[in-house]
Design a protein around this motif. Sequence first.
Motif, PDB file in Angstrom:
ATOM      1  N   LEU A  68       1.131  -1.463  -0.059  1.00 37.26           N
ATOM      2  CA  LEU A  68      -0.545   0.287   0.316  1.00 37.26           C
ATOM      3  C   LEU A  68       0.398   1.300  -0.563  1.00 37.26           C
ATOM      4  CD1 LEU A  68      -2.919  -1.166   2.792  1.00 37.26           C
ATOM      5  CD2 LEU A  68      -2.989  -0.930   0.034  1.00 37.26           C
ATOM      6  N   CYS A  69       1.557   1.107   0.564  1.00 33.53           N
ATOM      7  CA  CYS A  69       2.981   2.580   1.369  1.00 33.53           C
ATOM      8  C   CYS A  69       4.363   2.012   0.491  1.00 33.53           C
ATOM      9  CB  CYS A  69       2.704   2.871   2.192  1.00 33.53           C
ATOM     10  SG  CYS A  69       1.054   3.383   3.684  1.00 33.53           S
ATOM     11  N   ALA A  70       4.177   0.627   0.003  1.00 29.41           N
ATOM     12  CA  ALA A  70       5.500   1.030  -0.324  1.00 29.41           C
ATOM     13  C   ALA A  70       7.226   1.100   0.546  1.00 29.41           C
ATOM     14  CB  ALA A  70       6.589   1.807  -1.671  1.00 29.41           C
ATOM     15  N   ARG A  71       6.716   1.127   1.707  1.00 27.12           N
ATOM     16  CA  ARG A  71       7.462   0.616   2.963  1.00 27.12           C
ATOM     17  C   ARG A  71       6.940   0.223   4.226  1.00 27.12           C
ATOM     18  NH1 ARG A  71       9.481   5.885   6.168  1.00 27.12           N
ATOM     19  NH2 ARG A  71       7.914   5.578   7.121  1.00 27.12           N
ATOM     20  N   GLY A  72       7.732  -0.966   4.526  1.00 24.56           N
ATOM     21  CA  GLY A  72       7.585  -1.528   5.899  1.00 24.56           C
ATOM     22  C   GLY A  72       8.662  -2.010   6.814  1.00 24.56           C
ATOM     23  N   THR A  73       8.360  -1.675   8.167  1.00 24.10           N
ATOM     24  CA  THR A  73       9.590  -1.757   8.426  1.00 24.10           C
ATOM     25  C   THR A  73       9.198  -2.870  10.230  1.00 24.10           C
ATOM     26  OG1 THR A  73      11.496  -1.024   9.574  1.00 24.10           O
ATOM     27  CG2 THR A  73       9.584  -0.198   9.687  1.00 24.10           C
ATOM     28  N   VAL A  74      10.240  -3.443  11.012  1.00 27.82           N
ATOM     29  CA  VAL A  74       9.916  -3.674  12.111  1.00 27.82           C
ATOM     30  C   VAL A  74      10.900  -3.277  13.301  1.00 27.82           C
ATOM     31  CG1 VAL A  74       8.530  -5.498  11.453  1.00 27.82           C
ATOM     32  CG2 VAL A  74      11.506  -5.707  11.764  1.00 27.82           C
ATOM     33  N   TRP A  75      10.886  -3.353  14.221  1.00 29.61           N
ATOM     34  CA  TRP A  75      11.572  -2.831  15.738  1.00 29.61           C
ATOM     35  C   TRP A  75      11.975  -4.034  16.307  1.00 29.61           C
ATOM     36  CZ3 TRP A  75      13.389   2.466  15.050  1.00 29.61           C
ATOM     37  CH2 TRP A  75      14.145   2.964  15.911  1.00 29.61           C
ATOM     38  N   LEU A  76      13.096  -4.513  16.551  1.00 30.59           N
ATOM     39  CA  LEU A  76      13.718  -5.922  17.116  1.00 30.59           C
ATOM     40  C   LEU A  76      13.837  -4.440  18.861  1.00 30.59           C
ATOM     41  CD1 LEU A  76      14.069  -6.707  14.287  1.00 30.59           C
ATOM     42  CD2 LEU A  76      15.029  -8.228  15.394  1.00 30.59           C
ATOM     43  N   ARG A  77      14.139  -5.342  19.755  1.00 27.63           N
ATOM     44  CA  ARG A  77      14.407  -5.055  21.527  1.00 27.63           C
ATOM     45  C   ARG A  77      14.699  -6.230  21.864  1.00 27.63           C
ATOM     46  NH1 ARG A  77       9.616  -5.038  24.722  1.00 27.63           N
ATOM     47  NH2 ARG A  77       7.329  -4.859  23.064  1.00 27.63           N
ATOM     48  N   TYR A  78      15.726  -5.819  22.935  1.00 29.01           N
ATOM     49  CA  TYR A  78      15.936  -6.704  24.018  1.00 29.01           C
ATOM     50  C   TYR A  78      14.855  -6.900  25.196  1.00 29.01           C
ATOM     51  CZ  TYR A  78      18.471 -10.124  27.499  1.00 29.01           C
ATOM     52  OH  TYR A  78      18.663 -10.230  28.158  1.00 29.01           O
ATOM     53  N   GLU A  79      14.539  -7.819  25.833  1.00 28.21           N
ATOM     54  CA  GLU A  79      13.787  -7.560  27.293  1.00 28.21           C
ATOM     55  C   GLU A  79      14.459  -9.162  28.051  1.00 28.21           C
ATOM     56  OE1 GLU A  79       9.001  -8.077  27.489  1.00 28.21           O
ATOM     57  OE2 GLU A  79       9.141  -5.769  26.301  1.00 28.21           O
ATOM     58  N   ALA A  80      14.075  -9.120  29.741  1.00 29.82           N
ATOM     59  CA  ALA A  80      14.398  -9.689  30.404  1.00 29.82           C
ATOM     60  C   ALA A  80      14.024  -9.260  31.877  1.00 29.82           C
ATOM     61  CB  ALA A  80      15.882  -9.803  30.845  1.00 29.82           C
ATOM     62  N   ASP A  81      13.249 -10.748  32.252  1.00 31.60           N
ATOM     63  CA  ASP A  81      12.196 -10.569  33.651  1.00 31.60           C
ATOM     64  C   ASP A  81      13.555 -10.739  34.444  1.00 31.60           C
ATOM     65  OD1 ASP A  81      10.443  -9.976  32.654  1.00 31.60           O
ATOM     66  OD2 ASP A  81      10.315 -11.893  31.946  1.00 31.60           O
ATOM     67  N   PHE A  82      13.926  -9.557  35.739  1.00 31.26           N
ATOM     68  CA  PHE A  82      14.546 -10.378  36.765  1.00 31.26           C
ATOM     69  C   PHE A  82      14.536 -10.517  38.289  1.00 31.26           C
ATOM     70  CE2 PHE A  82      15.800  -6.962  34.131  1.00 31.26           C
ATOM     71  CZ  PHE A  82      17.888  -7.389  33.717  1.00 31.26           C
ATOM     72  N   GLU A  83      13.903 -11.613  39.149  1.00 27.67           N
ATOM     73  CA  GLU A  83      14.363 -11.571  40.206  1.00 27.67           C
ATOM     74  C   GLU A  83      15.177 -11.381  41.165  1.00 27.67           C
ATOM     75  OE1 GLU A  83      13.064 -16.206  40.068  1.00 27.67           O
ATOM     76  OE2 GLU A  83      15.148 -16.654  40.300  1.00 27.67           O
ATOM     77  N   PRO A  84      14.663 -11.731  42.883  1.00 24.90           N
ATOM     78  CA  PRO A  84      15.852 -10.757  43.705  1.00 24.90           C
ATOM     79  C   PRO A  84      16.936 -12.185  43.348  1.00 24.90           C
ATOM     80  CG  PRO A  84      13.939 -10.703  44.618  1.00 24.90           C
ATOM     81  CD  PRO A  84      13.731 -10.890  43.706  1.00 24.90           C
ATOM     82  N   LEU A  85      18.335 -11.999  43.737  1.00 23.85           N
ATOM     83  CA  LEU A  85      18.840 -13.058  43.451  1.00 23.85           C
ATOM     84  C   LEU A  85      19.737 -13.432  45.183  1.00 23.85           C
ATOM     85  CD1 LEU A  85      21.621 -14.309  42.314  1.00 23.85           C
ATOM     86  CD2 LEU A  85      23.257 -12.150  42.290  1.00 23.85           C
ATOM     87  N   ASP A  86      19.820 -14.714  45.174  1.00 22.81           N
ATOM     88  CA  ASP A  86      20.493 -15.003  46.547  1.00 22.81           C
ATOM     89  C   ASP A  86      21.856 -14.989  46.486  1.00 22.81           C
ATOM     90  OD1 ASP A  86      21.045 -17.442  48.455  1.00 22.81           O
ATOM     91  OD2 ASP A  86      20.671 -18.734  47.493  1.00 22.81           O
TER      92      ASP A  86
END
Length: 600
Positions: free
Chosen positions: A28-46
């Motif tokens: 339709l618009c002659a341009r398509g894109t995506v975006w990548l990112r890194y996610e992490a979940d944390f928990e208290p460390l022993d």
Amino acid sequence: MVERNLAYMGDEADIDSIMRAVRDDFLLCARGTVWLRYEADFEPLDMGVQPSDPPAESGLLGGLPGVGMGEDGVQPPEAISDERVCIDYVHWSDFLHSPARRWKDVTWVARRVPMTDEEMEKRFGPDAMTSLQAQAAGSNKGTNQTERAENEGKTHVWEIWCKSENYTVWIADGAPVALEVSEPPLDLTHFWPCPRPAYGTMSTSSLIPVPDYVYYQQQCDEIDLLTKRVNKLTDQLRLKVFYPSGDGAISPAIEKAMRPENDTVMVPIPEWAAFTDKGGSKAIVTLPIDEVQKVIIACIQARKQLIEDVYQITGISDIVRGDTQASETATAQRIKSQWGSIRIRDRQSELARFARDIIRLAGEIICDQFQPETLMLVSGIKLPTMAEKQQVQLQMQQMQMAAQQAAARAEQMGQPAPPPPQMPPQLEQMMQQPTIDEVVQLLRNDSIRGFQIDIETDSTIEPDENAEKQRRMEFVQMIGGFLQQAGAMAQQNPMLVPVMVETLLFAARGFRAGRQLESMLEQVGAQLSEAATAPKQPPEPPAEQMIKLKTAEVKAGAEQRKAELGVAQAEIEHRAIVEQARGEAAAQALQQFQAQPAYQ
């Protein structure tokens, strides 16, 4: 390991729906894109457990999430409990980049993300919300009514990556200052967290794409105009009757006969004589609609020609749409199909390139950010650690030292030495595998790591079942004939087995069905090559000769044992004689001592 992590990432991110949205923007618009990112979940460390790597960066936009402080004002130590690579579809209106002629000349890219107040506070802290309250009412200025309804209660935040200055900026729409300025949360080879967009038609002077609709917009406008005209003319295709008024009872009868709901009706006319005197049916005049019908036909023909012009401009031939003529031969349809696929081949290759870049970028993030435990858990591949290997080696050394001491004690006691300790098959296989530390070190070395990822065009289109069956049958026939000939040659000259294995792999890679079996063929081929080049053991002698050899061995063993017994018996007799002689000599010396006179 990386391949399995990428497969799991694609399923979790629903990459199929993302690629469909990119395809629609691309068309339709002659341009398509995506975006990548890194996610992490944390928990208290022993406190008794140390993490293998420091916590990586995470968050909604790729930065660190808000982490609570302890009572003493010090952030408590945390460990990563879960991590993932997220692929976000970016609408064409939410993506910006610096003006440039080529993608490698782009200096910054940006995307717009609508965020709620909770997301803003979690990502940037409560101070950001305080500074945004003054301009919250104007945060969505410039958006249409539909966008305001969709983004109601949300703030537009722009995430900007500047390659020339090596920093990232997060700024809200209408905010006087930036929410955050920091280093890029991801250290990527090409810096950008997004692949080069899937571009349609472009010129060499800029990266501003030209939608295909621009090229046939005039024809579409004319098609719309003709369609409206045909609809209006169709409304005029109604039977309209004119009859003289003032005839009393005749007019209601004519009106009743001309009603649309009356298909077949008999209408009595009271004053029949007066009706016939005025000409009967000739007294009723209908509006001619033949001219209207001719105009409608002409409009439909003109519209059909315009639609054909659109098909010619876009390259959508009739064979691609499944519209053929019965008079055309199979050869003519095949030629049209080939030329029709050539017109859309560039689009296929562009989307295939875009998908390949997404996978490569996701693989780079996985290799750089994922913890060793996550890599093994997602891939299902269990590799030993360096500490486990060292522990096994220490245990084997202790076992060998114990075996050497046992052998020395047995030798002193005249007993046969015990067999040396053997490593269990599972531990032996573990020692042959690389450690997860070595694998992670390899994956995170940019100079050594390389991704050989290729998405073929035939994997991005719907396959033809008949063509796929034909390829599989050809592959099976090729394998069968080759193995039959190669088996006879291998028996005559085993040195040709490696050459035949490479030839088989070369032929199999040319078939689409053979790519799935390529790894298995490589393993079997390596085993055959190793078996063919290994030194052969001498053939076993016949059964009669084996019996004679066994009999001779038994006789030789009996004679050897007899000789050993004879030597032992002679040694015992010799010792007895020596002891007897010693006893006689001692007795004689005692008698001589007693016979001597005593001294005063």
